[in-house]
Design an enzyme around this catalytic site. Structure first.
Site, short mmCIF file in Angstrom:
data_model
loop_
_atom_site.label_atom_id
_atom_site.label_comp_id
_atom_site.label_asym_id
_atom_site.label_seq_id
_atom_site.Cartn_x
_atom_site.Cartn_y
_atom_site.Cartn_z
N CYS A 15 0.81 -1.22 0.00
CA CYS A 15 0.00 0.00 0.00
C CYS A 15 0.85 1.26 0.00
O CYS A 15 0.34 2.36 -0.26
CB CYS A 15 -0.93 0.01 1.21
SG CYS A 15 -2.15 -1.31 1.20
N CYS A 35 -14.93 -0.20 5.72
CA CYS A 35 -13.84 -0.76 4.90
C CYS A 35 -13.57 0.16 3.72
O CYS A 35 -14.50 0.75 3.15
CB CYS A 35 -14.21 -2.14 4.37
SG CYS A 35 -14.55 -3.38 5.65
N SER A 36 -12.31 0.29 3.33
CA SER A 36 -11.96 1.12 2.18
C SER A 36 -12.49 0.49 0.89
O SER A 36 -12.78 -0.71 0.82
CB SER A 36 -10.45 1.30 2.09
OG SER A 36 -9.80 0.04 2.00
N HIS A 41 -9.26 3.39 -2.48
CA HIS A 41 -7.89 2.94 -2.20
C HIS A 41 -7.30 2.16 -3.37
O HIS A 41 -7.16 0.94 -3.30
CB HIS A 41 -7.91 2.10 -0.92
CG HIS A 41 -6.56 1.67 -0.44
ND1 HIS A 41 -5.39 2.31 -0.78
CD2 HIS A 41 -6.20 0.63 0.37
CE1 HIS A 41 -4.36 1.69 -0.20
NE2 HIS A 41 -4.83 0.68 0.49
#
Length: 384
Positions: free
Chosen positions: A81, A201-202, A329
């Protein structure tokens, strides 16, 4: 060594682009950043490209095929990430060392749907069912449960993170999701991995962001210094040895080490910050990172969200972009997108979501997985 500045930065709206390629998305973000600086691709002396899913396919070179093959050095970066932030940091290091005067950093990703993680390690051992679940929601759920055990953090406090970030996203036209959610709606959403519901949650989305990085000499020569943003610190750490590191990445410790270095090299403490874009891949992650980044004392994160201190207008606004929970994301793009958000506020150009008087901001990304380690990158940016 020279000071380093962001002289151009931008991102495409995060969303779904099924008919476009990774290089096309990356090139679009790159053109936006170049336009922001008033420069062209031939002004760039090197390209640093962050992409995770197609890292072996020379994405940086393919972006240049869309923009113009100038023959400059291209470095392709993959670092979980932290991929986009790592690509940006490589550009910062190259300029700071005097190797180049002006470079381009691009982060880009096209994401699938569903849960990340769940695959076995290269040594054949699969943690699933032995050490719990190695999907990302489960890993960050465990972090939240551990925080709750130590400090009494409640499900409602974790859910308030999502409510805050979803509200912030309504003011960000480049966020994937731009809608309000009530606390009840967040808490009653489908449970993914306790205590994270689906709305905590992303979002896996497609996206790209890019930045033009310049030395002080180049920024002055190009007449861009007055509107640029200074990179006050650029730090990266990997996971140190801890008692649990070989079972699950210790995202807390790797972040604390990186934050300590960033504050030290920037010559400031967390109290000097006006805003923060941190890695809220899950609501539990944002809350624990308040403490990891020194925004509050140990065990105070729950109180901090209750008091509204991290909301727009609060003591230290966090994820005014909507964060990963709402903005989305796309792994390779996230790090530079966070930089774009903070830089936009430091320039006073964030519109409805502007943090008034912002002079100093921090960006944070952290990634990793079971049995593979972790990476954290933190940047401190300052208004010129």
């Amino acid at each position: 060594m020279t000071d380093v500045y962001i002289v151009g930065i931008d991102m495409i709206p995060f969303g779904r682009y099924p008919t476009r390629t990774v290089p096309e998305l990356g090139a679009e973000a790159a053109w936006l950043a170049l336009d922001d600086a008033g420069l062209g691709i031939r002004d760039m002396q090197a390209l640093y490209c962050g992409n995770l899913m197609e890292a072996h396919l020379m994405v940086g070179q393919r972006i240049l095929r869309e923009m113009g093959l100038t023959g400059v050095p291209v470095t392709n970066v993959a670092n979980a990430c932290a991929t986009g932030a790592t690509a940006f940091r490589e550009g910062v290091i190259a300029v700071k060392s005097g190797l180049y005067d002006v470079v381009l950093a691009v982060g880009v990703e096209q994401m699938g749907r569903g849960l990340l993680g769940g695959s076995g390690r290269s040594d054949g051992f699969v943690e699933e069912g032995v050490l719990g679940s190695n999907t990302m929601p489960a890993m960050f759920a465990q972090i939240g449960v551990e925080h709750a055990r130590k400090h009494g953090t409640t499900f409602e406090q974790f859910a308030k993170v999502a409510v805050k970030n979803h509200h912030h996203s309504t003011m960000n036209p480049k966020a994937m999701s731009q809608r309000e959610t009530t606390l009840r709606e967040v808490m009653e959403a489908e449970m993914i991995s306790w205590p994270n519901t689906k709305l905590m949650c992303s979002i896996n989305v497609d996206g790209a962001a890019a930045a033009v990085i310049a030395s002080e000499r180049a920024a002055r020569r190009l007449g861009l210094l007055a509107r640029s943003v200074r990179v006050r610190a650029s730090e990266m750490t990997s996971g140190p040895y801890t008692a649990k590191e070989f079972a699950i990445p210790d995202f807390n410790e790797v972040t604390r080490n990186c934050a300590r270095l960033a504050y030290e090299h920037a010559g400031i403490g967390p109290d000097a910050l006006d805003l923060v874009e941190l890695h809220d891949c899950f609501a539990t992650a944002e809350l624990v990172h308040y403490e990891n980044l020194g925004l509050c004392q140990e065990g105070e994160a729950g109180r901090m969200i209750d008091a509204g201190e991290t909301a727009l207008g609060g003591r230290i606004p966090v994820n005014v972009s909507g964060g990963l929970l709402s903005k989305g994301h796309p792994l390779g793009a996230t790090g530079i997108a966070n930089l774009y958000e903070v830089a936009t506020h430091l320039r006073g150009a964030a519109g409805e979501r502007q943090v008034v008087g912002a002079r100093m901001g921090l960006t944070h990304v952290v990634g990793g997985s079971f049995g593979r380690g972790s990476a954290c990158v933190i940047h401190v940016l300052e208004r010129v």
